[in-house]
Design a protein around this motif. Structure first.
Motif, PDB file in Angstrom:
ATOM      1  N   SER A 199     -49.329 -23.062 -38.777  1.00  0.00           N
ATOM      2  CA  SER A 199     -50.602 -22.353 -38.928  1.00  0.00           C
ATOM      3  C   SER A 199     -51.240 -22.569 -40.295  1.00  0.00           C
ATOM      4  CB  SER A 199     -50.406 -20.852 -38.689  1.00  0.00           C
ATOM      5  OG  SER A 199     -49.435 -20.322 -39.565  1.00  0.00           O
ATOM      6  N   ILE A 200     -50.458 -22.946 -41.297  1.00  0.00           N
ATOM      7  CA  ILE A 200     -51.049 -23.218 -42.609  1.00  0.00           C
ATOM      8  C   ILE A 200     -51.899 -24.479 -42.539  1.00  0.00           C
ATOM      9  CG2 ILE A 200     -50.512 -23.778 -45.024  1.00  0.00           C
ATOM     10  CD1 ILE A 200     -48.039 -21.947 -44.701  1.00  0.00           C
ATOM     11  N   LEU A 236     -56.036 -20.211 -40.659  1.00  0.00           N
ATOM     12  CA  LEU A 236     -56.191 -18.870 -40.109  1.00  0.00           C
ATOM     13  C   LEU A 236     -57.487 -18.286 -40.665  1.00  0.00           C
ATOM     14  CD1 LEU A 236     -54.867 -16.603 -38.390  1.00  0.00           C
ATOM     15  CD2 LEU A 236     -53.840 -15.751 -40.507  1.00  0.00           C
ATOM     16  N   SER A 264     -49.815 -23.018 -34.716  1.00  0.00           N
ATOM     17  CA  SER A 264     -49.286 -21.790 -35.282  1.00  0.00           C
ATOM     18  C   SER A 264     -47.869 -21.483 -34.801  1.00  0.00           C
ATOM     19  CB  SER A 264     -50.208 -20.622 -34.910  1.00  0.00           C
ATOM     20  OG  SER A 264     -49.714 -19.407 -35.403  1.00  0.00           O
ATOM     21  N   TYR A 310     -54.297 -16.125 -51.108  1.00  0.00           N
ATOM     22  CA  TYR A 310     -53.552 -15.754 -49.901  1.00  0.00           C
ATOM     23  C   TYR A 310     -54.274 -14.667 -49.107  1.00  0.00           C
ATOM     24  CZ  TYR A 310     -49.306 -18.345 -51.126  1.00  0.00           C
ATOM     25  OH  TYR A 310     -48.400 -19.345 -51.410  1.00  0.00           O
ATOM     26  N   HIS A 321     -50.339 -16.961 -45.234  1.00  0.00           N
ATOM     27  CA  HIS A 321     -51.458 -17.864 -44.951  1.00  0.00           C
ATOM     28  C   HIS A 321     -52.431 -17.908 -46.118  1.00  0.00           C
ATOM     29  CE1 HIS A 321     -49.994 -16.674 -40.895  1.00  0.00           C
ATOM     30  NE2 HIS A 321     -50.118 -17.974 -40.699  1.00  0.00           N
TER      31      HIS A 321
END
Length: 275
Positions: free
Chosen positions: A58-59, A63, A92, A251, A256
């Motif tokens: 997911s990084i 997101l 993700s 962050y 994320h």
């Protein structure tokens, strides 16, 4: 004689026009070369039309942010002058190691093998630091085996493959264990990349230097003589002091990245690729 004179006159006129055009370009700061005014890129796999595949969790997927792959594309265009196609294959929750959430099980992994990539970036490992994930740091168990089985098909379809380390984690959201990412995942990826003689882009250290160490006292650790480590539910130690303004800038939730954090990652990746 008249025809010869006319040809000679035409050649002189064209030559003078070319000289004048070169003079005008010089005054404008251009040499006529497409790469003039741009940074030099030392990577032969990066150029107009190059295909860059970004494999990750997911990084990479992003997101609610502009993603680092999209920003890498923009940097390569704006600063290096290359119109590069960058494809985001982030999914993700996926792991690098063998698990029910192994990246190899995704349709994106099948898709990335449908074409030849000039460059492949492989950024997995954060979800391997989740509570309950079984580890054997050195040897043939889950993580190393999983990376190997991801790597072989990707190498067959890529001219240049580089690992990107996970970024530091600063919360236990999604059951991510920050100390496990730091002491288990990160050393394993560094060792794996070195043993396979593959480039490694360090996304961890620059963010840690801005944010501070994820935990003041490490929780579970991985050592070379460990047999099987089960990452426990609770982490020993307390969160280190992180400046709130820096945290909010980089962050979203401690795992994320924000758009600004993705920008830091994109800069690291683009500059490494073209160093």
């Amino acid at each position: 004689m008249m025809g010869t004179a006319m040809c000679w006159l035409a050649m002189v006129t064209l030559t003078n026009a070319g000289v004048e055009r070169h003079r005008q370009l010089s005054l404008l700061g251009h040499s006529g070369d497409k790469t003039a005014g741009f940074k030099k890129c030392g990577n032969p796999h990066i150029g107009d039309g190059s295909y860059v595949s970004c494999v990750g969790d997911s990084i990479t997927q992003g997101l609610h942010t502009v993603t680092y792959p999209a920003m890498v594309k923009k940097i390569l265009k704006d600063e290096y002058g290359f119109d590069v196609k960058v494809k985001n294959y982030g999914v993700s929750g996926r792991t690098g190691g063998v698990s029910k959430d192994w990246y190899r099980k995704t349709r994106e992994f099948r898709s990335v093998q449908n074409h030849v990539s000039n460059v492949t970036l492989l950024m997995l490992g954060t979800n391997d630091g989740k509570e309950g994930v079984h580890w054997k740091h050195w040897g043939g168990y889950s993580f190393v085996t999983g990376l190997s089985k991801l790597l072989d098909p990707l190498l067959k379809k890529s001219s240049y493959l580089a690992f990107v380390t996970p970024v530091p984690a600063y919360s236990t959201v999604y059951k991510i264990q920050p100390s496990a990412v730091t002491t288990c995942v990160l050393p394993a990826i560094r060792s794996f990349a070195a043993s396979h003689h593959l480039p490694l882009i360090d996304a961890y250290s620059p963010l840690e230097s801005r944010m501070g160490h994820p935990y003041a006292h490490s929780g579970p650790t991985c050592k070379e003589n460990d047999s099987l480590l089960r990452i426990p539910k609770l982490i020993s130690g307390s969160p280190s002091k992180v400046a709130k303004d820096t945290y909010k800038q980089l962050y979203r939730d401690g795992v994320h990245l924000t758009t600004e954090g993705q920008g830091v990652l994109a800069r690291l990746v683009a500059d490494y690729l073209c160093k």
